[in-house]
Design a protein around this motif. Structure first.
Motif, mmCIF file in Angstrom:
data_model
loop_
_atom_site.group_PDB
_atom_site.id
_atom_site.type_symbol
_atom_site.label_atom_id
_atom_site.label_comp_id
_atom_site.label_asym_id
_atom_site.label_seq_id
_atom_site.Cartn_x
_atom_site.Cartn_y
_atom_site.Cartn_z
ATOM 1 N N ALA A 35 35.036 -7.821 27.087
ATOM 2 C CA ALA A 35 34.690 -9.066 27.017
ATOM 3 C C ALA A 35 35.735 -10.046 26.128
ATOM 4 N N LEU A 36 36.219 -11.101 26.785
ATOM 5 C CA LEU A 36 36.904 -12.134 26.006
ATOM 6 C C LEU A 36 36.580 -13.265 25.743
ATOM 7 N N GLU A 37 36.267 -13.444 24.520
ATOM 8 C CA GLU A 37 35.838 -14.875 24.012
ATOM 9 C C GLU A 37 36.690 -15.756 23.707
ATOM 10 N N ILE A 38 36.550 -17.107 24.393
ATOM 11 C CA ILE A 38 37.507 -18.163 24.019
ATOM 12 C C ILE A 38 36.980 -19.201 23.213
ATOM 13 N N PRO A 39 36.751 -19.265 21.669
ATOM 14 C CA PRO A 39 35.929 -20.327 21.228
ATOM 15 C C PRO A 39 36.416 -21.736 21.705
ATOM 16 N N ALA A 40 35.402 -22.798 21.690
ATOM 17 C CA ALA A 40 36.071 -23.976 21.883
ATOM 18 C C ALA A 40 37.106 -24.627 20.894
ATOM 19 N N GLU A 41 36.783 -24.266 19.515
ATOM 20 C CA GLU A 41 37.562 -24.863 18.920
ATOM 21 C C GLU A 41 38.973 -24.344 18.789
ATOM 22 N N THR A 42 39.365 -23.487 19.844
ATOM 23 C CA THR A 42 40.902 -23.019 19.855
ATOM 24 C C THR A 42 41.278 -23.686 21.058
ATOM 25 N N MET A 43 40.695 -24.397 21.849
ATOM 26 C CA MET A 43 40.878 -25.411 22.943
ATOM 27 C C MET A 43 41.515 -26.816 22.492
ATOM 28 N N SER A 44 42.632 -27.233 23.053
ATOM 29 C CA SER A 44 43.095 -28.427 23.029
ATOM 30 C C SER A 44 42.454 -29.699 23.741
ATOM 31 N N LEU A 45 42.170 -30.838 23.236
ATOM 32 C CA LEU A 45 41.098 -31.753 24.069
ATOM 33 C C LEU A 45 42.384 -32.546 24.722
ATOM 34 N N VAL A 46 42.706 -32.712 26.246
ATOM 35 C CA VAL A 46 43.768 -33.331 26.800
ATOM 36 C C VAL A 46 43.048 -34.499 27.353
ATOM 37 N N GLU A 47 41.620 -34.843 27.488
ATOM 38 C CA GLU A 47 41.200 -36.118 27.739
ATOM 39 C C GLU A 47 39.833 -36.370 27.048
ATOM 40 N N GLY A 48 39.462 -37.707 26.823
ATOM 41 C CA GLY A 48 38.052 -37.701 26.196
ATOM 42 C C GLY A 48 38.444 -37.660 24.527
ATOM 43 N N GLU A 49 37.416 -37.870 23.844
ATOM 44 C CA GLU A 49 37.463 -37.730 22.307
ATOM 45 C C GLU A 49 36.261 -36.604 21.947
ATOM 46 N N ALA A 50 36.434 -35.940 21.163
ATOM 47 C CA ALA A 50 35.404 -34.667 20.640
ATOM 48 C C ALA A 50 35.541 -34.690 19.076
#
Length: 537
Positions: A35-50
């Motif tokens: 299993a390979l888990e990709i946490p959301a914190e490691t992803m870059s936001l390219v549209e919208g605000e978070a």
């Protein structure tokens, strides 16, 4: 012979038990690499605000288009995803789930070229049903659309291998025995059980084999009414130990070869280890040895224990203590002139630069003095016996060690770096005298209190003569200053306090533990990508 048979049967039983365990259910959550888990914190936001939090990424304003998109670039070691069968999206929405679109791109690409729209309400994807799905990915992301996007919390994207194959798991177990272990301070004596996640680490595998083999040998001899064979048990234990020892010896040979290839013909003072700071650490320690004289100390703060110990070795005999974080003890007991070496993340988290430089007309006021007549405490004013004493008077301290002598400057000072100096003469040798600098602040009830800014424990003071002691500090905000001496021996003569503004203030930094007092000042000696070298003031 019985011990040999017990060992062979034990090995077959363990392998057979592994096969049964894998065959009786989905083991993707237990087998490392399945299993390979990709946490959301490691992803870059390219549209919208978070906004990030401990439980994921909370999507906020999505604009007029009601859309948001997050994307992550997969490192080369994670790009091979051919073994995964399903993809799971872990998110929580306050109402109906927003529309989801899976986004991915090829290795080396900077844009996502492929898209897959998930059916409404679905968060599991069977990858064999996805058109254009790739065996190797460079980019992976998620698009969200609809009025329900705002308030949605994305936790992670998980790729799973539905049923890890027995042959694959067994092959990984055998590879773990020959996998090279990373160098550490302890690998000359021991090596970790496994350098990477594995289902059964080698040490555990040897222990399980030993336990099962001993149980088989004991059970067989018990059934035949034979006494327990100590010789057979020792043979089985010796074989398990030799197997682990052989693994350690092979790793030692690897380290010896790597050391020979990297440092053959390189003088000791020019050798560097990339895993322990490399050239950057070598540069910092070389500069410290050149700038700090014999007898001074360089205090080391490093979150990585191995790097801190290696820095201490490189600095000998200058080095003092090695700590994993800066502490109040370091800032209190360090002498002016001592070095402070901050390595890794500690350099950024514990140092602030007060960039404000005082105007020339204001700097001309310094040094500012706090005379004996401005001091409060148990004692009396007396005529000075030493030359050069301002006003010809000293404060003769007559209190106990638990009392405090206070001197207060009658004006507010702007935020900057300063040096506080005290001149005193003790009647007998003394040590552990506390010299403090405090800031006067106003309370909500209109009253005023003092908060500590910097503190120093003075070295052992000889009996003869007047001695001058200083402490450099940073004043974070504008305010009035107060100076305190405690643990003074009765009969001490205090000539006064003095506040100085350093000529090289633009080279001074303020050090503290997590931004809290004490705020000790240090002159920048050198910095690079690895850390900072300061001279404490």
């Amino acid at each position: 012979m019985q011990a040999l048979v017990a060992g062979i049967v034990s090995l077959f039983l363990l392998v057979g038990g592994l096969w049964v365990w894998l065959a009786t259910g989905d083991r993707s959550g237990h087998v490392p690499g399945a299993a390979l888990e990709i946490p959301a914190e490691t992803m870059s936001l390219v549209e919208g605000e978070a906004a990030e939090s401990d439980d994921g990424v909370h999507l906020l304003d999505t604009g007029a288009r009601d859309r948001a998109a997050l994307l992550v670039t997969l490192p080369p070691e994670l790009s091979d995803i051919a073994r995964f069968d399903t993809l799971e999206i872990n998110l929580h929405s306050p109402g109906q789930r927003p529309g989801l679109t899976l986004i991915w791109g090829e290795v080396g690409s900077t844009t996502a070229q492929h898209f897959h729209v998930l059916p409404p309400g679905e968060r599991m994807v069977a990858l064999e049903d996805v058109a254009d799905w790739l065996d190797e990915l460079g980019l992976l992301g998620l698009g969200l659309e609809g009025s329900q996007v705002e308030g949605t919390r994305l936790e992670s994207i998980v790729l799973r291998e539905a049923n890890p194959g027995f042959r694959q798991v067994l092959s990984d177990l055998f590879r773990s025995w020959g996998r090279a272990m990373p160098f550490s301070q302890s690998t000359i004596n021991v090596i970790p059980s496994s350098g990477e996640p594995t289902l059964v680490p080698p040490t555990l595998a040897a222990a399980l084999w030993l336990l099962v083999a001993l149980l088989l040998l004991s059970g067989y001899r018990l059934l035949r009414h034979q006494p327990f064979s100590i010789t057979g048990a020792l043979v089985i234990a010796l074989f398990a130990w030799l197997a682990l020892d052989l693994r350690w010896q092979v790793d030692l040979v690897r380290e010896h070869r790597a050391t020979w290839e990297a440092f053959q013909g390189v003088p000791a003072e020019q050798r560097s280890f990339p895993a322990l700071g490399g050239e950057d650490l070598l540069e910092l320690t070389t500069r410290a040895r050149a700038d700090f004289p014999q007898g001074s100390r360089v205090l080391i703060v490093s979150g990585a224990d191995g790097m801190g110990l290696y820095a201490r070795y490189r600095l000998m005999p200058l080095a003092g203590s090695v700590q994993d974080e800066i502490s109040n003890d370091v800032l209190q007991f360090a002498r002016p002139g001592d070095g402070l070496l901050l390595l890794g993340g500690e350099a950024a988290s514990n140092v602030a630069r007060l960039r404000r430089e005082l105007p020339f007309a204001y700097r001309a006021r310094f040094p500012l003095g706090v005379g004996p007549e401005q001091m409060r405490g148990p004692g009396v004013l007396r005529e000075a016996t030493s030359r050069g004493t301002a006003g010809g008077q000293v404060f003769a301290y007559q209190g106990a060690a638990s009392d405090t002598l206070v001197g207060q400057a009658d004006q507010a000072f702007p935020a900057a770096v300063y040096r506080a100096v005290v001149r005193l003469e003790v009647p007998e040798p003394a040590d552990r005298i506390h010299f403090e600098v405090l800031q006067r602040v106003g309370g909500p009830d209109g009253g005023r209190s003092s908060e500590p800014i910097a503190e120093r424990v003075l070295d052992a003071l000889p009996e003869q003569g007047v001695h001058e002691h200083a402490i450099g500090f940073g004043l974070p905000t504008r305010g009035e200053l107060e100076f305190r001496l405690s643990n003074l021996p009765a009969g001490t003569h205090v000539e006064g306090f003095r506040l100085e503004y350093p000529d090289n203030a633009d080279e001074w930094y303020m050090t503290s533990h997590e931004g809290q007092p004490p705020h000790r000042a240090g002159r920048l000696v050198m910095y690079n990508e690895l850390g900072l070298l300061l001279e404490l003031q």
